[in-house]
Structure formats: structure tokens, C-alpha cells
Motif scaffolding. Structure first.
Motif, PDB file in Angstrom:
ATOM      1  N   ALA A   1      33.860 -58.334 -37.928  1.00 27.67           N
ATOM      2  CA  ALA A   1      33.890 -59.070 -36.659  1.00 27.67           C
ATOM      3  C   ALA A   1      34.834 -60.265 -36.708  1.00 27.67           C
ATOM      4  O   ALA A   1      35.042 -60.871 -37.758  1.00 27.67           O
ATOM      5  CB  ALA A   1      32.483 -59.553 -36.313  1.00 27.67           C
ATOM      6  N   THR A   2      35.386 -60.598 -35.540  1.00 29.07           N
ATOM      7  CA  THR A   2      36.074 -61.870 -35.345  1.00 29.07           C
ATOM      8  C   THR A   2      34.984 -62.890 -35.034  1.00 29.07           C
ATOM      9  O   THR A   2      34.155 -62.665 -34.148  1.00 29.07           O
ATOM     10  CB  THR A   2      37.052 -61.769 -34.156  1.00 29.07           C
ATOM     11  N   ILE A   3      34.981 -64.014 -35.757  1.00 30.56           N
ATOM     12  CA  ILE A   3      33.934 -65.021 -35.589  1.00 30.56           C
ATOM     13  C   ILE A   3      34.513 -66.215 -34.826  1.00 30.56           C
ATOM     14  O   ILE A   3      35.558 -66.745 -35.198  1.00 30.56           O
ATOM     15  CB  ILE A   3      33.400 -65.493 -36.958  1.00 30.56           C
ATOM     16  N   LEU A   4      33.821 -66.608 -33.750  1.00 32.86           N
ATOM     17  CA  LEU A   4      34.228 -67.758 -32.948  1.00 32.86           C
ATOM     18  C   LEU A   4      33.051 -68.712 -32.792  1.00 32.86           C
ATOM     19  O   LEU A   4      31.889 -68.280 -32.830  1.00 32.86           O
ATOM     20  CB  LEU A   4      34.674 -67.314 -31.549  1.00 32.86           C
ATOM     21  N   ALA A   5      33.355 -69.997 -32.571  1.00 35.98           N
ATOM     22  CA  ALA A   5      32.304 -70.966 -32.247  1.00 35.98           C
ATOM     23  C   ALA A   5      31.656 -70.540 -30.926  1.00 35.98           C
ATOM     24  O   ALA A   5      32.337 -69.968 -30.068  1.00 35.98           O
ATOM     25  CB  ALA A   5      32.895 -72.365 -32.118  1.00 35.98           C
ATOM     26  N   PRO A   6      30.358 -70.804 -30.741  1.00 33.85           N
ATOM     27  CA  PRO A   6      29.682 -70.364 -29.509  1.00 33.85           C
ATOM     28  C   PRO A   6      30.409 -70.780 -28.227  1.00 33.85           C
ATOM     29  O   PRO A   6      30.518 -69.988 -27.293  1.00 33.85           O
ATOM     30  CB  PRO A   6      28.301 -71.021 -29.608  1.00 33.85           C
ATOM     31  N   GLU A   7      30.932 -71.999 -28.209  1.00 32.12           N
ATOM     32  CA  GLU A   7      31.606 -72.472 -26.986  1.00 32.12           C
ATOM     33  C   GLU A   7      32.954 -71.796 -26.753  1.00 32.12           C
ATOM     34  O   GLU A   7      33.543 -71.930 -25.676  1.00 32.12           O
ATOM     35  CB  GLU A   7      31.737 -74.003 -26.990  1.00 32.12           C
ATOM     36  N   GLU A   8      33.456 -71.045 -27.741  1.00 31.45           N
ATOM     37  CA  GLU A   8      34.737 -70.336 -27.601  1.00 31.45           C
ATOM     38  C   GLU A   8      34.555 -68.852 -27.254  1.00 31.45           C
ATOM     39  O   GLU A   8      35.533 -68.142 -27.054  1.00 31.45           O
ATOM     40  CB  GLU A   8      35.535 -70.450 -28.907  1.00 31.45           C
ATOM     41  N   ILE A   9      33.307 -68.379 -27.194  1.00 39.41           N
ATOM     42  CA  ILE A   9      33.059 -66.962 -26.895  1.00 39.41           C
ATOM     43  C   ILE A   9      33.449 -66.697 -25.439  1.00 39.41           C
ATOM     44  O   ILE A   9      32.936 -67.349 -24.527  1.00 39.41           O
ATOM     45  CB  ILE A   9      31.568 -66.605 -27.120  1.00 39.41           C
ATOM     46  N   PRO A  10      34.352 -65.750 -25.192  1.00 43.00           N
ATOM     47  CA  PRO A  10      34.733 -65.433 -23.810  1.00 43.00           C
ATOM     48  C   PRO A  10      33.586 -64.780 -23.039  1.00 43.00           C
ATOM     49  O   PRO A  10      32.706 -64.151 -23.638  1.00 43.00           O
ATOM     50  CB  PRO A  10      35.887 -64.429 -23.968  1.00 43.00           C
ATOM     51  N   ASP A  11      33.614 -64.944 -21.711  1.00 43.12           N
ATOM     52  CA  ASP A  11      32.673 -64.205 -20.869  1.00 43.12           C
ATOM     53  C   ASP A  11      32.890 -62.723 -21.123  1.00 43.12           C
ATOM     54  O   ASP A  11      33.988 -62.292 -21.450  1.00 43.12           O
ATOM     55  CB  ASP A  11      32.948 -64.477 -19.377  1.00 43.12           C
ATOM     56  N   GLY A  12      31.853 -61.932 -20.958  1.00 42.45           N
ATOM     57  CA  GLY A  12      32.006 -60.492 -21.074  1.00 42.45           C
ATOM     58  C   GLY A  12      31.868 -59.949 -22.478  1.00 42.45           C
ATOM     59  O   GLY A  12      32.066 -58.765 -22.703  1.00 42.45           O
ATOM     60  N   ILE A  13      31.515 -60.796 -23.453  1.00 49.87           N
ATOM     61  CA  ILE A  13      31.255 -60.344 -24.826  1.00 49.87           C
ATOM     62  C   ILE A  13      29.742 -60.234 -25.001  1.00 49.87           C
ATOM     63  O   ILE A  13      28.997 -61.117 -24.577  1.00 49.87           O
ATOM     64  CB  ILE A  13      31.813 -61.349 -25.864  1.00 49.87           C
TER      65      ILE A  13
ATOM     66  N   SER B   1      34.972 -41.046 -35.562  1.00 46.10           N
ATOM     67  CA  SER B   1      36.114 -40.562 -34.792  1.00 46.10           C
ATOM     68  C   SER B   1      37.004 -41.746 -34.418  1.00 46.10           C
ATOM     69  O   SER B   1      36.731 -42.476 -33.488  1.00 46.10           O
ATOM     70  CB  SER B   1      35.642 -39.829 -33.538  1.00 46.10           C
ATOM     71  N   GLY B   2      38.042 -41.964 -35.189  1.00 45.91           N
ATOM     72  CA  GLY B   2      38.957 -43.062 -34.913  1.00 45.91           C
ATOM     73  C   GLY B   2      38.397 -44.381 -35.410  1.00 45.91           C
ATOM     74  O   GLY B   2      37.339 -44.460 -36.015  1.00 45.91           O
ATOM     75  N   LEU B   3      39.133 -45.440 -35.115  1.00 45.14           N
ATOM     76  CA  LEU B   3      38.710 -46.764 -35.541  1.00 45.14           C
ATOM     77  C   LEU B   3      37.653 -47.308 -34.597  1.00 45.14           C
ATOM     78  O   LEU B   3      37.726 -47.097 -33.389  1.00 45.14           O
ATOM     79  CB  LEU B   3      39.920 -47.713 -35.543  1.00 45.14           C
ATOM     80  N   PRO B   4      36.677 -48.058 -35.126  1.00 45.86           N
ATOM     81  CA  PRO B   4      35.688 -48.658 -34.239  1.00 45.86           C
ATOM     82  C   PRO B   4      36.352 -49.757 -33.405  1.00 45.86           C
ATOM     83  O   PRO B   4      37.365 -50.338 -33.805  1.00 45.86           O
ATOM     84  CB  PRO B   4      34.650 -49.235 -35.202  1.00 45.86           C
ATOM     85  N   PRO B   5      35.795 -50.049 -32.225  1.00 50.48           N
ATOM     86  CA  PRO B   5      36.386 -51.096 -31.397  1.00 50.48           C
ATOM     87  C   PRO B   5      36.258 -52.456 -32.069  1.00 50.48           C
ATOM     88  O   PRO B   5      35.357 -52.675 -32.883  1.00 50.48           O
ATOM     89  CB  PRO B   5      35.569 -51.034 -30.107  1.00 50.48           C
ATOM     90  N   SER B   6      37.170 -53.362 -31.733  1.00 45.05           N
ATOM     91  CA  SER B   6      37.092 -54.709 -32.279  1.00 45.05           C
ATOM     92  C   SER B   6      35.865 -55.406 -31.686  1.00 45.05           C
ATOM     93  O   SER B   6      35.469 -55.129 -30.554  1.00 45.05           O
ATOM     94  CB  SER B   6      38.362 -55.487 -31.925  1.00 45.05           C
ATOM     95  N   ILE B   7      35.244 -56.269 -32.481  1.00 41.08           N
ATOM     96  CA  ILE B   7      34.074 -56.987 -31.989  1.00 41.08           C
ATOM     97  C   ILE B   7      34.219 -58.480 -32.262  1.00 41.08           C
ATOM     98  O   ILE B   7      34.922 -58.887 -33.188  1.00 41.08           O
ATOM     99  CB  ILE B   7      32.759 -56.454 -32.602  1.00 41.08           C
ATOM    100  N   THR B   8      33.550 -59.281 -31.437  1.00 42.33           N
ATOM    101  CA  THR B   8      33.558 -60.733 -31.553  1.00 42.33           C
ATOM    102  C   THR B   8      32.120 -61.219 -31.608  1.00 42.33           C
ATOM    103  O   THR B   8      31.290 -60.802 -30.796  1.00 42.33           O
ATOM    104  CB  THR B   8      34.281 -61.364 -30.343  1.00 42.33           C
ATOM    105  N   VAL B   9      31.828 -62.090 -32.573  1.00 40.34           N
ATOM    106  CA  VAL B   9      30.473 -62.599 -32.780  1.00 40.34           C
ATOM    107  C   VAL B   9      30.542 -64.121 -32.878  1.00 40.34           C
ATOM    108  O   VAL B   9      31.481 -64.665 -33.469  1.00 40.34           O
ATOM    109  CB  VAL B   9      29.867 -61.993 -34.071  1.00 40.34           C
ATOM    110  N   SER B  10      29.551 -64.796 -32.303  1.00 41.50           N
ATOM    111  CA  SER B  10      29.531 -66.264 -32.402  1.00 41.50           C
ATOM    112  C   SER B  10      29.067 -66.680 -33.792  1.00 41.50           C
ATOM    113  O   SER B  10      28.284 -65.981 -34.439  1.00 41.50           O
ATOM    114  CB  SER B  10      28.612 -66.876 -31.338  1.00 41.50           C
ATOM    115  N   SER B  11      29.546 -67.821 -34.238  1.00 40.43           N
ATOM    116  CA  SER B  11      29.157 -68.310 -35.562  1.00 40.43           C
ATOM    117  C   SER B  11      27.652 -68.566 -35.617  1.00 40.43           C
ATOM    118  O   SER B  11      27.022 -68.370 -36.665  1.00 40.43           O
ATOM    119  CB  SER B  11      29.946 -69.575 -35.912  1.00 40.43           C
ATOM    120  N   ARG B  12      27.040 -68.981 -34.516  1.00 40.75           N
ATOM    121  CA  ARG B  12      25.587 -69.211 -34.479  1.00 40.75           C
ATOM    122  C   ARG B  12      24.839 -67.886 -34.664  1.00 40.75           C
ATOM    123  O   ARG B  12      23.904 -67.793 -35.455  1.00 40.75           O
ATOM    124  CB  ARG B  12      25.175 -69.871 -33.167  1.00 40.75           C
ATOM    125  N   ASP B  13      25.247 -66.833 -33.931  1.00 38.50           N
ATOM    126  CA  ASP B  13      24.626 -65.520 -34.102  1.00 38.50           C
ATOM    127  C   ASP B  13      24.835 -65.022 -35.531  1.00 38.50           C
ATOM    128  O   ASP B  13      23.913 -64.479 -36.145  1.00 38.50           O
ATOM    129  CB  ASP B  13      25.191 -64.499 -33.114  1.00 38.50           C
TER     130      ASP B  13
END
Length: 141
Positions: free
Chosen positions: A46-58, A5-17
Motif C-alpha cells: 500500500a501507499t501510506i498517507l497521513a489521514p488528512e492527506e487521504i483523497p475522497d473516494g478511497i 490474474s494480472g497485477l492487483p490494483p494500487s491501494i492507499t491506506v492512512s497511517s492511522r489505519d
């Protein structure tokens, strides 16, 4: 499983994970498993970010998450873990479980719909991330 149902929400994952999850998914035991295939599809978008760039709340691996099933009005506190660490009695949910792969990469306020085993429809909304290794500085878990 997330519903269509609709598009899935955007997700962010750390490069380490991402590196650890991809290595896990490449194992012969998992390569054709439906849950592993679904998780791989989630990681591909997923949008991939370095671990130190992952925002709080993800929601990242080993995050402790408070979420609410909006359809059943039930609150849950879950920790997202690798399959060998899963323990339902302690709220430790495998990333290969439908709820685990659904939560990975979501941020506070986002919801995801999916159908639980047995056909029950669920809508989980992330209401808080009580612990996130990246924001706690625990980058070598």
C-alpha cells in the motif's frame, strides 16, 4: 482471496489505519491466520498517507462503500470495520473477511477479482464511498 490474474490494483491506506491494523495483526491469535497474512501482504504494497492527506473516494476503515459485483450484477453497500465490529446483517464487513481485505485502500472506479469461499468468482467494483472518516474530519475514530 484476490486472484492472480494480472497485477492487483494500487491501494492507499492512512497511517492511522495502518498502525491499528498492524497492531491487530501482531496479536498471537492472528499472527498465523491466513486472512491476517493476506491482509499483511496487502498492507505491504500500500501507499501510506497521513489521514488528512487521504483523497475522497478511497476506502478506509469505517468507510461506507457502494460496490457492484460485476459478474453477478449485484449492488452492495458495506461498511469496512475491525473484526470485533463486524455484523453481516448490518452490512458491517470485517477487514479480515476476503471482501474486506479486498476493498481496503481501493478508490472509486477500481475493481478487484477474487474467489469467494466455495469457489465462486467475484469482481467487485467500487462505485461510491458514501462516508469516509478522513474526508468527514472524523480523524479520531
Amino acid at each position: 482471496m484476490p486472484t492472480n490474474s494480472g497485477l492487483p490494483p494500487s491501494i492507499t491506506v492512512s497511517s492511522r489505519d495502518l498502525a491499528r491494523l498492524e497492531a491487530m495483526l501482531e496479536s498471537p491469535a492472528l499472527s498465523r491466520h491466513p486472512a491476517a497474512i493476506a491482509l499483511g501482504e496487502e498492507l505491504n504494497r500500500a501507499t501510506i498517507l497521513a489521514p488528512e492527506e487521504i483523497p475522497d473516494g478511497i476506502v478506509t476503515m469505517h468507510s461506507q462503500v457502494e460496490c457492484e459485483d460485476e459478474l453477478q450484477n449485484e449492488k452492495h453497500i458495506l461498511t469496512l470495520v475491525y473484526p470485533h465490529e463486524a455484523d453481516v446483517d448490518k452490512g458491517r464487513v470485517s477487514v479480515l473477511a476476503p471482501v474486506g481485505s479486498a476493498l481496503l485502500g481501493l478508490s472509486v472506479g477500481q475493481s478487484i477479482d477474487w474467489v469467494a469461499p466455495g469457489g465462486r468468482k467475484l469482481r467487485l467494483r467500487v462505485t461510491a464511498v458514501h462516508y469516509q472518516p478522513e474526508s468527514a474530519g472524523d480523524l479520531h475514530r
